[in-house]
Design a protein around this motif. Structure first.
Motif, PDB file in Angstrom:
ATOM      1  N   VAL A 153       0.839  -1.204   0.000  1.00 54.61           N
ATOM      2  CA  VAL A 153       0.000   0.000   0.000  1.00 54.61           C
ATOM      3  C   VAL A 153       0.874   1.255   0.000  1.00 54.61           C
ATOM      4  O   VAL A 153       0.603   2.223  -0.721  1.00 54.61           O
ATOM      5  CB  VAL A 153      -0.950  -0.004   1.215  1.00 54.61           C
ATOM      6  CG1 VAL A 153      -1.719   1.309   1.293  1.00 54.61           C
ATOM      7  CG2 VAL A 153      -1.917  -1.173   1.129  1.00 54.61           C
ATOM      8  N   GLU A 154       1.947   1.243   0.780  1.00 59.78           N
ATOM      9  CA  GLU A 154       2.843   2.402   0.860  1.00 59.78           C
ATOM     10  C   GLU A 154       3.537   2.680  -0.459  1.00 59.78           C
ATOM     11  O   GLU A 154       3.965   3.811  -0.717  1.00 59.78           O
ATOM     12  CB  GLU A 154       3.884   2.173   1.956  1.00 59.78           C
ATOM     13  CG  GLU A 154       3.313   2.231   3.362  1.00 59.78           C
ATOM     14  CD  GLU A 154       4.340   1.876   4.424  1.00 59.78           C
ATOM     15  OE1 GLU A 154       5.448   1.430   4.046  1.00 59.78           O
ATOM     16  OE2 GLU A 154       4.045   2.048   5.618  1.00 59.78           O
ATOM     17  N   ALA A 155       3.648   1.669  -1.324  1.00 59.79           N
ATOM     18  CA  ALA A 155       4.311   1.848  -2.617  1.00 59.79           C
ATOM     19  C   ALA A 155       3.411   2.501  -3.656  1.00 59.79           C
ATOM     20  O   ALA A 155       3.904   3.036  -4.658  1.00 59.79           O
ATOM     21  CB  ALA A 155       4.781   0.487  -3.140  1.00 59.79           C
ATOM     22  N   LEU A 156       2.107   2.488  -3.434  1.00 61.16           N
ATOM     23  CA  LEU A 156       1.170   2.963  -4.456  1.00 61.16           C
ATOM     24  C   LEU A 156       1.297   4.452  -4.777  1.00 61.16           C
ATOM     25  O   LEU A 156       1.224   4.829  -5.952  1.00 61.16           O
ATOM     26  CB  LEU A 156      -0.255   2.600  -4.055  1.00 61.16           C
ATOM     27  CG  LEU A 156      -0.524   1.100  -3.842  1.00 61.16           C
ATOM     28  CD1 LEU A 156      -1.996   0.854  -3.528  1.00 61.16           C
ATOM     29  CD2 LEU A 156      -0.091   0.274  -5.049  1.00 61.16           C
ATOM     30  N   PRO A 157       1.486   5.347  -3.777  1.00 61.62           N
ATOM     31  CA  PRO A 157       1.705   6.746  -4.134  1.00 61.62           C
ATOM     32  C   PRO A 157       2.962   6.952  -4.969  1.00 61.62           C
ATOM     33  O   PRO A 157       2.990   7.784  -5.881  1.00 61.62           O
ATOM     34  CB  PRO A 157       1.820   7.450  -2.773  1.00 61.62           C
ATOM     35  CG  PRO A 157       1.054   6.571  -1.840  1.00 61.62           C
ATOM     36  CD  PRO A 157       1.329   5.175  -2.326  1.00 61.62           C
ATOM     37  N   TRP A 158       4.016   6.202  -4.659  1.00 61.56           N
ATOM     38  CA  TRP A 158       5.255   6.293  -5.461  1.00 61.56           C
ATOM     39  C   TRP A 158       4.978   5.921  -6.908  1.00 61.56           C
ATOM     40  O   TRP A 158       5.393   6.628  -7.823  1.00 61.56           O
ATOM     41  CB  TRP A 158       6.321   5.367  -4.886  1.00 61.56           C
ATOM     42  CG  TRP A 158       7.558   5.302  -5.746  1.00 61.56           C
ATOM     43  CD1 TRP A 158       8.660   6.104  -5.666  1.00 61.56           C
ATOM     44  CD2 TRP A 158       7.799   4.409  -6.841  1.00 61.56           C
ATOM     45  NE1 TRP A 158       9.564   5.782  -6.642  1.00 61.56           N
ATOM     46  CE2 TRP A 158       9.067   4.740  -7.375  1.00 61.56           C
ATOM     47  CE3 TRP A 158       7.073   3.371  -7.410  1.00 61.56           C
ATOM     48  CZ2 TRP A 158       9.608   4.061  -8.465  1.00 61.56           C
ATOM     49  CZ3 TRP A 158       7.609   2.697  -8.500  1.00 61.56           C
ATOM     50  CH2 TRP A 158       8.861   3.039  -9.011  1.00 61.56           C
ATOM     51  N   ARG A 160     -10.421   5.491  -2.924  1.00 59.96           N
ATOM     52  CA  ARG A 160      -9.079   4.935  -2.722  1.00 59.96           C
ATOM     53  C   ARG A 160      -8.096   5.554  -3.719  1.00 59.96           C
ATOM     54  O   ARG A 160      -6.989   5.959  -3.344  1.00 59.96           O
ATOM     55  CB  ARG A 160      -9.103   3.407  -2.880  1.00 59.96           C
ATOM     56  CG  ARG A 160      -9.850   2.676  -1.779  1.00 59.96           C
ATOM     57  CD  ARG A 160      -9.717   1.161  -1.920  1.00 59.96           C
ATOM     58  NE  ARG A 160     -10.416   0.446  -0.850  1.00 59.96           N
ATOM     59  CZ  ARG A 160     -10.331  -0.863  -0.632  1.00 59.96           C
ATOM     60  NH1 ARG A 160      -9.587  -1.606  -1.451  1.00 59.96           N
ATOM     61  NH2 ARG A 160     -10.984  -1.430   0.360  1.00 59.96           N
ATOM     62  N   LEU A 161      -8.500   5.613  -4.978  1.00 58.27           N
ATOM     63  CA  LEU A 161      -7.626   6.184  -5.995  1.00 58.27           C
ATOM     64  C   LEU A 161      -7.382   7.667  -5.727  1.00 58.27           C
ATOM     65  O   LEU A 161      -6.255   8.151  -5.841  1.00 58.27           O
ATOM     66  CB  LEU A 161      -8.236   5.988  -7.382  1.00 58.27           C
ATOM     67  CG  LEU A 161      -7.437   6.559  -8.557  1.00 58.27           C
ATOM     68  CD1 LEU A 161      -6.028   5.981  -8.610  1.00 58.27           C
ATOM     69  CD2 LEU A 161      -8.166   6.296  -9.875  1.00 58.27           C
ATOM     70  N   THR A 187      -3.760  11.976  -4.143  1.00 55.62           N
ATOM     71  CA  THR A 187      -3.454  13.097  -3.245  1.00 55.62           C
ATOM     72  C   THR A 187      -2.061  12.949  -2.648  1.00 55.62           C
ATOM     73  O   THR A 187      -1.269  13.905  -2.639  1.00 55.62           O
ATOM     74  CB  THR A 187      -4.500  13.187  -2.121  1.00 55.62           C
ATOM     75  OG1 THR A 187      -5.796  13.412  -2.691  1.00 55.62           O
ATOM     76  CG2 THR A 187      -4.172  14.320  -1.160  1.00 55.62           C
ATOM     77  N   LEU A 188      -1.734  11.758  -2.158  1.00 56.40           N
ATOM     78  CA  LEU A 188      -0.404  11.526  -1.588  1.00 56.40           C
ATOM     79  C   LEU A 188       0.672  11.638  -2.655  1.00 56.40           C
ATOM     80  O   LEU A 188       1.756  12.172  -2.402  1.00 56.40           O
ATOM     81  CB  LEU A 188      -0.345  10.147  -0.918  1.00 56.40           C
ATOM     82  CG  LEU A 188      -1.226   9.917   0.311  1.00 56.40           C
ATOM     83  CD1 LEU A 188      -0.865   8.586   0.965  1.00 56.40           C
ATOM     84  CD2 LEU A 188      -1.073  11.045   1.321  1.00 56.40           C
ATOM     85  N   LYS A 233      -2.746  17.052  -9.655  1.00 60.16           N
ATOM     86  CA  LYS A 233      -3.795  17.932  -9.138  1.00 60.16           C
ATOM     87  C   LYS A 233      -5.046  17.842 -10.004  1.00 60.16           C
ATOM     88  O   LYS A 233      -6.169  17.779  -9.495  1.00 60.16           O
ATOM     89  CB  LYS A 233      -3.291  19.370  -9.091  1.00 60.16           C
ATOM     90  CG  LYS A 233      -4.321  20.362  -8.568  1.00 60.16           C
ATOM     91  CD  LYS A 233      -3.771  21.783  -8.579  1.00 60.16           C
ATOM     92  CE  LYS A 233      -4.807  22.784  -8.108  1.00 60.16           C
ATOM     93  NZ  LYS A 233      -4.286  24.178  -8.156  1.00 60.16           N
ATOM     94  N   ARG A 234      -4.857  17.810 -11.330  1.00 61.16           N
ATOM     95  CA  ARG A 234      -6.009  17.706 -12.238  1.00 61.16           C
ATOM     96  C   ARG A 234      -6.748  16.385 -12.053  1.00 61.16           C
ATOM     97  O   ARG A 234      -7.981  16.351 -12.028  1.00 61.16           O
ATOM     98  CB  ARG A 234      -5.546  17.850 -13.690  1.00 61.16           C
ATOM     99  CG  ARG A 234      -5.060  19.250 -14.043  1.00 61.16           C
ATOM    100  CD  ARG A 234      -5.021  19.441 -15.548  1.00 61.16           C
ATOM    101  NE  ARG A 234      -4.114  18.516 -16.204  1.00 61.16           N
ATOM    102  CZ  ARG A 234      -2.834  18.769 -16.418  1.00 61.16           C
ATOM    103  NH1 ARG A 234      -2.297  19.916 -16.013  1.00 61.16           N
ATOM    104  NH2 ARG A 234      -2.065  17.894 -17.046  1.00 61.16           N
ATOM    105  N   TYR A 235      -6.002  15.295 -11.888  1.00 64.04           N
ATOM    106  CA  TYR A 235      -6.642  13.991 -11.700  1.00 64.04           C
ATOM    107  C   TYR A 235      -7.352  13.922 -10.349  1.00 64.04           C
ATOM    108  O   TYR A 235      -8.423  13.326 -10.231  1.00 64.04           O
ATOM    109  CB  TYR A 235      -5.609  12.871 -11.817  1.00 64.04           C
ATOM    110  CG  TYR A 235      -4.898  12.853 -13.145  1.00 64.04           C
ATOM    111  CD1 TYR A 235      -5.596  13.065 -14.341  1.00 64.04           C
ATOM    112  CD2 TYR A 235      -3.521  12.642 -13.225  1.00 64.04           C
ATOM    113  CE1 TYR A 235      -4.942  13.058 -15.559  1.00 64.04           C
ATOM    114  CE2 TYR A 235      -2.868  12.634 -14.449  1.00 64.04           C
ATOM    115  CZ  TYR A 235      -3.584  12.842 -15.609  1.00 64.04           C
ATOM    116  OH  TYR A 235      -2.927  12.841 -16.812  1.00 64.04           O
ATOM    117  N   ARG A 236      -6.742  14.548  -9.330  1.00 62.89           N
ATOM    118  CA  ARG A 236      -7.380  14.561  -8.011  1.00 62.89           C
ATOM    119  C   ARG A 236      -8.699  15.320  -8.070  1.00 62.89           C
ATOM    120  O   ARG A 236      -9.702  14.880  -7.508  1.00 62.89           O
ATOM    121  CB  ARG A 236      -6.439  15.220  -6.998  1.00 62.89           C
ATOM    122  CG  ARG A 236      -6.956  15.162  -5.553  1.00 62.89           C
ATOM    123  CD  ARG A 236      -6.131  16.039  -4.650  1.00 62.89           C
ATOM    124  NE  ARG A 236      -6.391  17.451  -4.906  1.00 62.89           N
ATOM    125  CZ  ARG A 236      -5.449  18.391  -5.002  1.00 62.89           C
ATOM    126  NH1 ARG A 236      -4.168  18.063  -4.900  1.00 62.89           N
ATOM    127  NH2 ARG A 236      -5.779  19.646  -5.212  1.00 62.89           N
TER     128      ARG A 236
END
Length: 228
Positions: A116-121, A146-147, A152-153, A171-174
């Motif tokens: 889970v911690e790898a997903l923002p990377w 979740r996405l 955001t992260l 930012k646009r996708y968020r």
């Protein structure tokens, strides 16, 4: 990978259609139809094109999501193959499209916290992945919260790295995902948590998790790969 993607890669390499067709094992006439979108890019052509033109994993064909069955070890190996530093000692047999891997991971009820911690990377590193496909699958599975939280992260990670280009894209996708944010509460791939854990997180989760209605304490400052 689409025909126009293939054409762009060929032209960037300075190859003629005849040269590319020979390397890809097809006729020039067939390659011309592929590049114009009159024929699909087959898996075999896509694989050869990846090697021939040194394309990023975001160009890999996207498989139907329900065709994937991965355990935590396989997910870690896939992330290591994509370059994630936390699993750099692991290598998968084949590279996987990061959009496909992210969608699959976010749809799991429970995952190893290190995955889970790898997903923002991964989201930040491969910001040019197929977002139409990714967001569409998230909405189909009610995983847009979740996405959105992971995006955001990833955006915070890009900001801390001083990468304004990635930060603006994320930012646009968020903002796009925020328009379809769900009211119901969810976890970040940790559905088996206890009632006590849920009660604690309801009061102590970080602001981003609260915004996305997620029960998680994951925060960008806790990620080991984030610049100080």
């Amino acid at each position: 990978m689409t025909g126009p993607n293939l054409k762009e890669a060929r032209q960037r390499a300075g190859w003629t259609q005849q040269q590319a067709a020979s390397a890809l094992g097809v006729t020039q006439a067939y390659l011309s139809m592929v590049e114009r979108g009159h024929r699909p890019v087959t898996d075999s052509v896509a694989s050869r094109a990846m090697e021939t033109f040194d394309l990023p994993p975001t160009a890999l064909p996207l498989e139907p999501e329900n065709s994937l069955t991965l355990n935590d070890d396989e997910l870690k190996a896939d992330l290591g193959t994509l370059g994630y530093p936390g699993f750099s000692y692991l290598t998968a047999e084949h590279r996987r499209n990061p959009a496909e891997l992210l969608s699959y991971a976010l749809n799991q009820p429970d995952l190893d916290v290190r995955v889970v911690e790898a997903l923002p990377w991964m989201t930040c590193e491969y910001v040019d992945m197929n977002w139409d496909w990714l967001v569409g699958h998230a909405k189909q599975n009610d995983r847009q919260n979740r996405l959105g939280f992971v995006v955001t992260l990833a955006g915070e990670l890009a900001e801390r790295s001083g990468d304004s280009s990635r930060s603006e894209k994320l930012k646009r996708y968020r903002e796009l995902l925020d328009r379809s944010r769900l009211v119901r509460e969810d976890t970040l791939c940790s559905d088996s948590m206890t009632k006590a854990e849920r009660r604690w997180l309801e009061k102590n989760r970080p602001p981003a998790a609260r915004h996305w209605n997620l029960l998680t304490d994951l925060d960008v400052k806790h990620l080991t790969y984030v610049p100080a």
